[in-house]
Design a protein around this motif. Structure first.
Motif, mmCIF file in Angstrom:
data_model
loop_
_atom_site.group_PDB
_atom_site.id
_atom_site.type_symbol
_atom_site.label_atom_id
_atom_site.label_comp_id
_atom_site.label_asym_id
_atom_site.label_seq_id
_atom_site.Cartn_x
_atom_site.Cartn_y
_atom_site.Cartn_z
ATOM 1 N N GLY A 36 -7.946 -43.776 34.688
ATOM 2 C CA GLY A 36 -6.493 -43.982 34.709
ATOM 3 C C GLY A 36 -6.080 -45.272 34.013
ATOM 4 O O GLY A 36 -5.032 -45.326 33.360
ATOM 5 N N GLY A 37 -6.892 -46.303 34.140
ATOM 6 C CA GLY A 37 -6.607 -47.552 33.436
ATOM 7 C C GLY A 37 -6.618 -47.351 31.929
ATOM 8 O O GLY A 37 -5.749 -47.842 31.210
ATOM 9 N N LEU A 38 -7.586 -46.586 31.458
ATOM 10 C CA LEU A 38 -7.641 -46.304 30.022
ATOM 11 C C LEU A 38 -6.517 -45.358 29.605
ATOM 12 O O LEU A 38 -6.016 -45.456 28.481
ATOM 13 N N ALA A 39 -6.098 -44.468 30.486
ATOM 14 C CA ALA A 39 -4.963 -43.594 30.173
ATOM 15 C C ALA A 39 -3.683 -44.417 30.018
ATOM 16 O O ALA A 39 -2.859 -44.132 29.138
ATOM 17 N N LEU A 40 -3.524 -45.439 30.841
ATOM 18 C CA LEU A 40 -2.362 -46.327 30.708
ATOM 19 C C LEU A 40 -2.420 -47.094 29.388
ATOM 20 O O LEU A 40 -1.403 -47.234 28.697
ATOM 21 N N VAL A 41 -3.594 -47.563 29.022
ATOM 22 C CA VAL A 41 -3.765 -48.257 27.740
ATOM 23 C C VAL A 41 -3.396 -47.319 26.593
ATOM 24 O O VAL A 41 -2.699 -47.700 25.650
ATOM 25 N N GLU A 42 -3.830 -46.073 26.674
ATOM 26 C CA GLU A 42 -3.515 -45.091 25.631
ATOM 27 C C GLU A 42 -2.013 -44.793 25.574
ATOM 28 O O GLU A 42 -1.445 -44.666 24.486
ATOM 29 N N ALA A 43 -1.369 -44.699 26.726
ATOM 30 C CA ALA A 43 0.078 -44.449 26.750
ATOM 31 C C ALA A 43 0.830 -45.597 26.068
ATOM 32 O O ALA A 43 1.799 -45.360 25.325
ATOM 33 N N LEU A 44 0.395 -46.810 26.308
ATOM 34 C CA LEU A 44 1.024 -47.956 25.640
ATOM 35 C C LEU A 44 0.779 -47.923 24.133
ATOM 36 O O LEU A 44 1.653 -48.309 23.347
ATOM 37 N N LEU A 45 -0.384 -47.455 23.722
ATOM 38 C CA LEU A 45 -0.667 -47.342 22.290
ATOM 39 C C LEU A 45 0.207 -46.263 21.634
ATOM 40 O O LEU A 45 0.651 -46.428 20.499
ATOM 41 N N VAL A 46 0.478 -45.186 22.344
ATOM 42 C CA VAL A 46 1.382 -44.162 21.817
ATOM 43 C C VAL A 46 2.779 -44.757 21.646
ATOM 44 O O VAL A 46 3.458 -44.514 20.643
ATOM 45 N N GLY A 47 3.205 -45.562 22.620
ATOM 46 C CA GLY A 47 4.476 -46.271 22.474
ATOM 47 C C GLY A 47 4.470 -47.203 21.279
ATOM 48 O O GLY A 47 5.474 -47.335 20.569
ATOM 49 N N GLN A 48 3.334 -47.824 21.025
ATOM 50 C CA GLN A 48 3.205 -48.715 19.870
ATOM 51 C C GLN A 48 3.315 -47.928 18.564
ATOM 52 O O GLN A 48 3.904 -48.405 17.600
ATOM 53 N N ILE A 49 2.756 -46.730 18.532
ATOM 54 C CA ILE A 49 2.862 -45.884 17.340
ATOM 55 C C ILE A 49 4.321 -45.543 17.069
ATOM 56 O O ILE A 49 4.789 -45.629 15.931
ATOM 57 N N VAL A 50 5.058 -45.173 18.112
ATOM 58 C CA VAL A 50 6.481 -44.865 17.956
ATOM 59 C C VAL A 50 7.227 -46.096 17.447
ATOM 60 O O VAL A 50 8.042 -46.009 16.522
ATOM 61 N N PHE A 51 6.937 -47.252 18.024
ATOM 62 C CA PHE A 51 7.593 -48.488 17.584
ATOM 63 C C PHE A 51 7.273 -48.788 16.127
ATOM 64 O O PHE A 51 8.143 -49.184 15.353
ATOM 65 N N ALA A 52 6.015 -48.594 15.727
ATOM 66 C CA ALA A 52 5.604 -48.906 14.356
ATOM 67 C C ALA A 52 6.278 -47.981 13.342
ATOM 68 O O ALA A 52 6.469 -48.358 12.193
ATOM 69 N N ILE A 53 6.627 -46.792 13.757
ATOM 70 C CA ILE A 53 7.338 -45.876 12.866
ATOM 71 C C ILE A 53 8.809 -46.255 12.766
ATOM 72 O O ILE A 53 9.390 -46.244 11.680
ATOM 73 N N VAL A 54 9.419 -46.637 13.885
ATOM 74 C CA VAL A 54 10.856 -46.905 13.928
ATOM 75 C C VAL A 54 11.201 -48.316 13.442
ATOM 76 O O VAL A 54 12.226 -48.513 12.779
#
Length: 122
Positions: A36-54
């Protein structure tokens, strides 16, 4: 990238990594907490991908190499799923340590991405 989000990501990844490494060295197998800790890290990275696009369209382009930034981001986004896959295939204490090392590697990569985005001049 914004500094506060990068610091938050680094903090979460570091805590998740240290937690998993300590549990792994204590002999614990992968559990819902470590995965679950790594799943949270991955969720934040997905948010980072969205931010990097926008962000570039909103007037916040990277100051460093865009290619280097995206290579770091894609690599960092692939690390947690790969570590979880390994941990679920080989359920040993060392799999838990690998989960922690992957999270710590993501923390380092996120900080490097912040440097590329905000500090480094291309």
């Amino acid at each position: 990238m914004t500094l506060w989000f990068s610091l938050f990501q680094v903090g979460v990844a570091t805590l998740a990594g240290l937690f998993a490494v300590v549990l792994g060295l204590a002999g614990r197998r992968p559990s819902d907490w470590t995965v679950g800790g790594l799943a949270l890290v991955e969720a934040l990275l997905v948010g980072q991908i969205v931010f990097a696009i926008v962000a570039p369209f909103a007037g916040n382009p990277p100051t460093g190499s865009l290619l280097e930034f995206w290579v770091y981001l894609v690599s960092a986004a692939l690390l947690p799923p790969a570590a979880v896959f390994w941990a679920l295939l080989e359920r040993s204490r060392w799999s838990t340590v690998i989960l922690g090392i992957a999270a710590l590697a993501v923390a380092i990569m996120v900080w490097r991405m912040q440097v590329i985005w905000a500090v480094q001049i291309a």
